[in-house]
Design a protein around this motif. Sequence first.
Motif, PDB file in Angstrom:
ATOM      1  N   UNK A 282      17.433  22.179   2.413  1.00  0.00           N
ATOM      2  CA  UNK A 282      17.394  23.146   3.227  1.00  0.00           C
ATOM      3  C   UNK A 282      17.267  24.158   2.493  1.00  0.00           C
ATOM      4  N   UNK A 283      17.132  24.712   1.576  1.00  0.00           N
ATOM      5  CA  UNK A 283      16.985  25.697   0.752  1.00  0.00           C
ATOM      6  C   UNK A 283      15.397  26.415   1.431  1.00  0.00           C
TER       7      UNK A 283
ATOM      8  N   UNK B 240      16.442  13.774   6.404  1.00  0.00           N
ATOM      9  CA  UNK B 240      15.761  13.959   7.683  1.00  0.00           C
ATOM     10  C   UNK B 240      16.454  15.702   7.640  1.00  0.00           C
ATOM     11  N   UNK B 241      17.274  16.409   6.686  1.00  0.00           N
ATOM     12  CA  UNK B 241      17.165  17.682   6.906  1.00  0.00           C
ATOM     13  C   UNK B 241      16.616  18.036   5.894  1.00  0.00           C
ATOM     14  N   UNK B 242      15.294  19.583   6.353  1.00  0.00           N
ATOM     15  CA  UNK B 242      14.475  20.683   5.664  1.00  0.00           C
ATOM     16  C   UNK B 242      14.814  21.932   6.678  1.00  0.00           C
ATOM     17  N   UNK B 243      15.434  23.090   5.455  1.00  0.00           N
ATOM     18  CA  UNK B 243      15.539  23.855   6.082  1.00  0.00           C
ATOM     19  C   UNK B 243      16.555  23.334   7.313  1.00  0.00           C
ATOM     20  N   UNK B 244      16.867  25.180   7.911  1.00  0.00           N
ATOM     21  CA  UNK B 244      17.935  24.321   9.159  1.00  0.00           C
ATOM     22  C   UNK B 244      17.528  25.407  10.471  1.00  0.00           C
ATOM     23  N   UNK B 245      17.893  24.668  11.852  1.00  0.00           N
ATOM     24  CA  UNK B 245      17.499  25.444  12.498  1.00  0.00           C
ATOM     25  C   UNK B 245      18.445  26.142  13.169  1.00  0.00           C
ATOM     26  N   UNK B 246      19.875  26.023  12.762  1.00  0.00           N
ATOM     27  CA  UNK B 246      20.829  26.031  13.689  1.00  0.00           C
ATOM     28  C   UNK B 246      21.489  26.716  11.770  1.00  0.00           C
TER      29      UNK B 246
ATOM     30  N   UNK C  20      22.380  20.285   8.008  1.00  0.00           N
ATOM     31  CA  UNK C  20      22.601  18.662   6.814  1.00  0.00           C
ATOM     32  C   UNK C  20      24.039  19.014   6.640  1.00  0.00           C
ATOM     33  N   UNK C  21      24.546  19.871   6.249  1.00  0.00           N
ATOM     34  CA  UNK C  21      26.130  20.131   5.962  1.00  0.00           C
ATOM     35  C   UNK C  21      26.930  19.593   7.549  1.00  0.00           C
ATOM     36  N   UNK C  22      26.301  20.285   8.388  1.00  0.00           N
ATOM     37  CA  UNK C  22      27.100  20.127   9.549  1.00  0.00           C
ATOM     38  C   UNK C  22      26.877  18.901   9.601  1.00  0.00           C
TER      39      UNK C  22
END
Length: 127
Positions: free
Chosen positions: A126-127, A15-21, A35-37
């Motif tokens: 997330x890249x 569910x992680x695409x790009x990152x918000x934080x 995603x890594x968090x």
Amino acid sequence: MSTAQVNEIKEGLQHFHGTEMFFQIPLIRTRFTDGLKYLADVADCFWLITDTSVVAKSLIPRSEFITIDFKRLSEERQDFTGYEAEIIYTDGNDNILEKHGYRATDFPLDELRLYFVNDTLMLPSEY
């Protein structure tokens, strides 16, 4: 960790695409993504973020883009090498920069790929 829990982690990672934080490891100032968090929280693997960040930072003079591949070894390979898992760092073009063996690990996934670029550790999505 049960198979159902491992599958839940794998599903969650998709569910992680790009990152918000961005989050940061204070002493080494590596940033890492949502995603890594999530992964660190559910799999209790902050050690993985710290270890891979330290090694990847040391490799920046050799490559500005680094792929990091965690892989649990087969039982046969474990018996031969004495390691349960390994992490391989490459330049993204399959040129191995460094390889680290882990004699024991509680990381629940059998494999995981990460990217390290611009002092930021992330999932490929997330890249």
